[in-house]
Scaffold this active site. Structure first.
Site, PDB file in Angstrom:
ATOM      1  N   ARG A  24      15.524   9.394 -14.446  1.00 36.94           N
ATOM      2  CA  ARG A  24      14.227   9.309 -15.111  1.00 36.94           C
ATOM      3  C   ARG A  24      13.747   7.884 -15.326  1.00 36.94           C
ATOM      4  O   ARG A  24      12.943   7.597 -16.215  1.00 36.94           O
ATOM      5  CB  ARG A  24      14.254  10.072 -16.451  1.00 36.94           C
ATOM      6  CG  ARG A  24      14.444  11.567 -16.268  1.00 36.94           C
ATOM      7  CD  ARG A  24      14.403  12.316 -17.569  1.00 36.94           C
ATOM      8  NE  ARG A  24      14.536  13.756 -17.338  1.00 36.94           N
ATOM      9  CZ  ARG A  24      14.679  14.656 -18.305  1.00 36.94           C
ATOM     10  NH1 ARG A  24      14.707  14.261 -19.571  1.00 36.94           N
ATOM     11  NH2 ARG A  24      14.788  15.930 -18.010  1.00 36.94           N
ATOM     12  N   LYS A  67       3.225  -0.199  -7.812  1.00 39.43           N
ATOM     13  CA  LYS A  67       2.963   1.023  -7.056  1.00 39.43           C
ATOM     14  C   LYS A  67       4.176   1.349  -6.193  1.00 39.43           C
ATOM     15  O   LYS A  67       4.653   0.499  -5.440  1.00 39.43           O
ATOM     16  CB  LYS A  67       1.731   0.877  -6.174  1.00 39.43           C
ATOM     17  CG  LYS A  67       0.408   0.973  -6.907  1.00 39.43           C
ATOM     18  CD  LYS A  67      -0.738   0.949  -5.912  1.00 39.43           C
ATOM     19  CE  LYS A  67      -2.072   1.169  -6.597  1.00 39.43           C
ATOM     20  NZ  LYS A  67      -3.196   1.159  -5.629  1.00 39.43           N
ATOM     21  N   GLU A 121      -3.992  -8.861   4.248  1.00 36.06           N
ATOM     22  CA  GLU A 121      -4.106  -8.716   2.801  1.00 36.06           C
ATOM     23  C   GLU A 121      -4.596 -10.011   2.156  1.00 36.06           C
ATOM     24  O   GLU A 121      -5.333  -9.983   1.165  1.00 36.06           O
ATOM     25  CB  GLU A 121      -2.765  -8.301   2.195  1.00 36.06           C
ATOM     26  CG  GLU A 121      -2.277  -6.927   2.632  1.00 36.06           C
ATOM     27  CD  GLU A 121      -3.122  -5.788   2.076  1.00 36.06           C
ATOM     28  OE1 GLU A 121      -3.870  -5.999   1.100  1.00 36.06           O
ATOM     29  OE2 GLU A 121      -3.030  -4.671   2.632  1.00 36.06           O
ATOM     30  N   LYS A 130      -3.824 -11.019  -7.355  1.00 33.01           N
ATOM     31  CA  LYS A 130      -3.406  -9.645  -7.609  1.00 33.01           C
ATOM     32  C   LYS A 130      -2.872  -9.471  -9.021  1.00 33.01           C
ATOM     33  O   LYS A 130      -3.120  -8.455  -9.677  1.00 33.01           O
ATOM     34  CB  LYS A 130      -2.353  -9.192  -6.592  1.00 33.01           C
ATOM     35  CG  LYS A 130      -1.993  -7.722  -6.801  1.00 33.01           C
ATOM     36  CD  LYS A 130      -1.411  -7.057  -5.602  1.00 33.01           C
ATOM     37  CE  LYS A 130      -1.263  -5.556  -5.874  1.00 33.01           C
ATOM     38  NZ  LYS A 130      -0.588  -4.850  -4.785  1.00 33.01           N
ATOM     39  N   GLU A 134      -5.278   1.430 -12.039  1.00 30.42           N
ATOM     40  CA  GLU A 134      -6.387   1.617 -11.107  1.00 30.42           C
ATOM     41  C   GLU A 134      -7.468   2.528 -11.671  1.00 30.42           C
ATOM     42  O   GLU A 134      -7.967   3.436 -10.994  1.00 30.42           O
ATOM     43  CB  GLU A 134      -5.871   2.157  -9.768  1.00 30.42           C
ATOM     44  CG  GLU A 134      -6.805   1.883  -8.599  1.00 30.42           C
ATOM     45  CD  GLU A 134      -6.216   2.268  -7.263  1.00 30.42           C
ATOM     46  OE1 GLU A 134      -6.834   3.061  -6.558  1.00 30.42           O
ATOM     47  OE2 GLU A 134      -5.118   1.769  -6.939  1.00 30.42           O
ATOM     48  N   ARG A 144      -9.007  -2.552 -10.512  1.00 30.15           N
ATOM     49  CA  ARG A 144      -7.922  -2.560  -9.535  1.00 30.15           C
ATOM     50  C   ARG A 144      -8.303  -1.851  -8.251  1.00 30.15           C
ATOM     51  O   ARG A 144      -7.748  -2.138  -7.185  1.00 30.15           O
ATOM     52  CB  ARG A 144      -6.654  -1.957 -10.136  1.00 30.15           C
ATOM     53  CG  ARG A 144      -5.441  -2.095  -9.207  1.00 30.15           C
ATOM     54  CD  ARG A 144      -4.131  -1.753  -9.878  1.00 30.15           C
ATOM     55  NE  ARG A 144      -3.021  -1.862  -8.929  1.00 30.15           N
ATOM     56  CZ  ARG A 144      -1.742  -1.740  -9.236  1.00 30.15           C
ATOM     57  NH1 ARG A 144      -1.376  -1.536 -10.489  1.00 30.15           N
ATOM     58  NH2 ARG A 144      -0.813  -1.845  -8.303  1.00 30.15           N
ATOM     59  N   ASN A 176      -8.581  -1.900  -2.878  1.00 25.19           N
ATOM     60  CA  ASN A 176      -8.608  -0.915  -1.792  1.00 25.19           C
ATOM     61  C   ASN A 176      -9.596  -1.286  -0.689  1.00 25.19           C
ATOM     62  O   ASN A 176      -9.785  -0.509   0.257  1.00 25.19           O
ATOM     63  CB  ASN A 176      -8.968   0.466  -2.356  1.00 25.19           C
ATOM     64  CG  ASN A 176      -7.891   0.986  -3.289  1.00 25.19           C
ATOM     65  OD1 ASN A 176      -6.706   0.811  -3.040  1.00 25.19           O
ATOM     66  ND2 ASN A 176      -8.302   1.614  -4.387  1.00 25.19           N
ATOM     67  N   HIS A 230      -8.889  -0.366   2.875  1.00 25.54           N
ATOM     68  CA  HIS A 230      -7.749   0.541   2.884  1.00 25.54           C
ATOM     69  C   HIS A 230      -8.119   2.016   3.032  1.00 25.54           C
ATOM     70  O   HIS A 230      -7.313   2.792   3.535  1.00 25.54           O
ATOM     71  CB  HIS A 230      -6.911   0.361   1.612  1.00 25.54           C
ATOM     72  CG  HIS A 230      -6.073  -0.888   1.645  1.00 25.54           C
ATOM     73  ND1 HIS A 230      -6.626  -2.136   1.749  1.00 25.54           N
ATOM     74  CD2 HIS A 230      -4.728  -1.067   1.600  1.00 25.54           C
ATOM     75  CE1 HIS A 230      -5.657  -3.041   1.757  1.00 25.54           C
ATOM     76  NE2 HIS A 230      -4.515  -2.423   1.686  1.00 25.54           N
ATOM     77  N   HIS A 254      -6.030   3.244   5.854  1.00 32.26           N
ATOM     78  CA  HIS A 254      -4.951   4.223   5.682  1.00 32.26           C
ATOM     79  C   HIS A 254      -5.186   5.448   6.559  1.00 32.26           C
ATOM     80  O   HIS A 254      -4.239   6.024   7.109  1.00 32.26           O
ATOM     81  CB  HIS A 254      -4.851   4.646   4.215  1.00 32.26           C
ATOM     82  CG  HIS A 254      -4.130   3.663   3.351  1.00 32.26           C
ATOM     83  ND1 HIS A 254      -4.079   3.793   1.979  1.00 32.26           N
ATOM     84  CD2 HIS A 254      -3.433   2.544   3.653  1.00 32.26           C
ATOM     85  CE1 HIS A 254      -3.366   2.788   1.481  1.00 32.26           C
ATOM     86  NE2 HIS A 254      -2.975   2.020   2.475  1.00 32.26           N
ATOM     87  N   HIS A 309       0.319  -1.607   9.421  1.00 33.82           N
ATOM     88  CA  HIS A 309      -0.548  -1.515   8.245  1.00 33.82           C
ATOM     89  C   HIS A 309      -1.597  -2.621   8.286  1.00 33.82           C
ATOM     90  O   HIS A 309      -2.782  -2.377   8.031  1.00 33.82           O
ATOM     91  CB  HIS A 309       0.300  -1.629   6.976  1.00 33.82           C
ATOM     92  CG  HIS A 309      -0.512  -1.661   5.713  1.00 33.82           C
ATOM     93  ND1 HIS A 309      -1.145  -0.547   5.211  1.00 33.82           N
ATOM     94  CD2 HIS A 309      -0.796  -2.686   4.869  1.00 33.82           C
ATOM     95  CE1 HIS A 309      -1.792  -0.878   4.098  1.00 33.82           C
ATOM     96  NE2 HIS A 309      -1.594  -2.163   3.867  1.00 33.82           N
TER      97      HIS A 309
END
Length: 366
Positions: free
Chosen positions: A124, A146, A188, A230, A240, A244, A248, A251, A255, A268
């Protein structure tokens, strides 16, 4: 030259160290974590052979018991099957792990996402350190917490927010990167300049030759500037919910292109480069920016060895993948589009027709 950047998140705040020789400091970094008794290093097969020994040596010198777990390299292995095998290996470690065990992600963005998800879910939640070895992971995946694995429906659809205890970025690792991997990280960097800081774009343009040669001092400065951007965004919006989402940019389409073309067939960074080019085309069509801005972006991406055209893209399949994107709200696709250099905004209601035209702007359709 070394740089330190702070990610301010209250009790979950941490520092990012950037410089040469950071892998050697992995042992002391783990030892400084309160109650840390042991470490499990997770790395892909390539990175394990390159840096696994150095990481183990540093941990041993700091008196930290440690185990190395390797998995097959490649984005195509960032899935639930690999996650399950990593969990099996983790729970087979002797002596058994406990909540004072620290997970160390040693490698690129795939490793960070996988190892971070393991850390987020084992017992956990275990503490973890990021030690990225690719430029893409340095400037993007290593900061922000993330973690995720891919699903056939799309990229990073299964995951959790789980902040690391710290990040160590060793610029020496960039010397072993293939050009396509270095270029992937530069996508990026360009993204950060487009969304926040025109002077970063100026820096990249002025130092492109040294950057492509991965000169340590230039890379330390480049990475530190990107991490600072960042870190500021993550500190303002950890989950986000607002600003934030600006990260993207490039992306949503990127993606989707990755998903459709196949994770082993396009990197990527290449997909994000195409996504940024498509987003700029959309912004020009909507009157948000003039063509000169789109042209500057395209020229810089080309200079860095990144694509702005890709023939054979399947527009209907890319649209379907976009509708599964995590940023979709109420069945409507949401995209980040530039409104100038260093400025972006979110736009809802992007439809199938405009996406098809954006794909046509990238090359001959399939």
């Amino acid at each position: 030259m070394e740089r330190t950047i702070r990610v301010e998140l209250g009790p979950r705040s941490y520092t990012v160290g950037v410089g040469a020789g950071m892998i050697q400091r992995l042992g002391p970094a783990v030892a400084e974590i309160p109650r840390a008794r042991s470490a499990v290093v997770i790395a892909d097969s390539n990175v394990a052979s390159l840096y696994g020994g150095e990481a183990a040596k540093g941990l041993a010198a700091a008196g930290v018991a440690h185990t190395l777990i390797a998995f097959p390299a490649g984005e195509e292995h960032k899935n639930l099957a690999t996650y399950g095998r990593l969990m099996d290996s983790l729970f087979a470690v002797e002596p058994p792990i406990d909540r004072d065990t620290v997970i160390v992600a040693l490698g690129g963005g795939v490793t960070g996402d996988l190892a971070g998800f393991v850390a987020a879910t084992a017992l956990r939640g275990l503490r973890w350190l990021q030690c990225p070895t690719t430029l893409l992971a340095d400037v993007d995946a290593s900061v922000g917490g993330k973690t995720a694995v891919d699903h056939p429906s799309g990229k990073n659809l299964i995951g959790a927010f789980h902040q690391p205890a710290g990040v160590l970025i060793d610029v020496r690792a960039l010397a072993t990167l293939p050009p396509v991997e270095l270029a992937g990280g530069l996508a990026e960097c360009v993204k950060h300049g487009m969304i926040r800081d025109v002077t970063l774009l100026d820096f990249i343009e002025a130092n492109a030759k040294a950057i492509l040669a991965a000169e340590p001092e230039i890379m330390t400065e480049l990475i530190a500037r990107n991490v600072a951007i960042k870190a500021a965004i993550v500190s303002a919006d950890e989950r986000e919910a607002a600003v934030r989402e600006h990260l993207n940019f490039g992306h949503t389409i990127g993606h989707a292109i990755e998903t459709v073309v196949g994770f082993g067939n396009i990197s990527h960074g290449q997909a994000v480069s195409l996504g940024m080019a498509a987003a700029c085309w959309l912004a020009v069509e909507r009157g948000l920016i003039d063509r000169a801005i789109a042209g500057r972006l395209s020229a810089l991406l080309t200079l860095l060895g990144l694509p702005t055209r890709w023939d054979g893209l399947d527009s209907p399949a890319i649209w379907r993948a976009m509708t599964h994107d995590k940023k979709t709200r109420g069945g409507k696709v949401r995209m980040i589009l530039p409104t100038g250099i260093g400025a972006v905004a979110a736009f809802d209601g992007i439809d199938n027709g405009i996406v098809r035209k954006a794909m046509e702007s990238l090359g001959k359709p399939s």
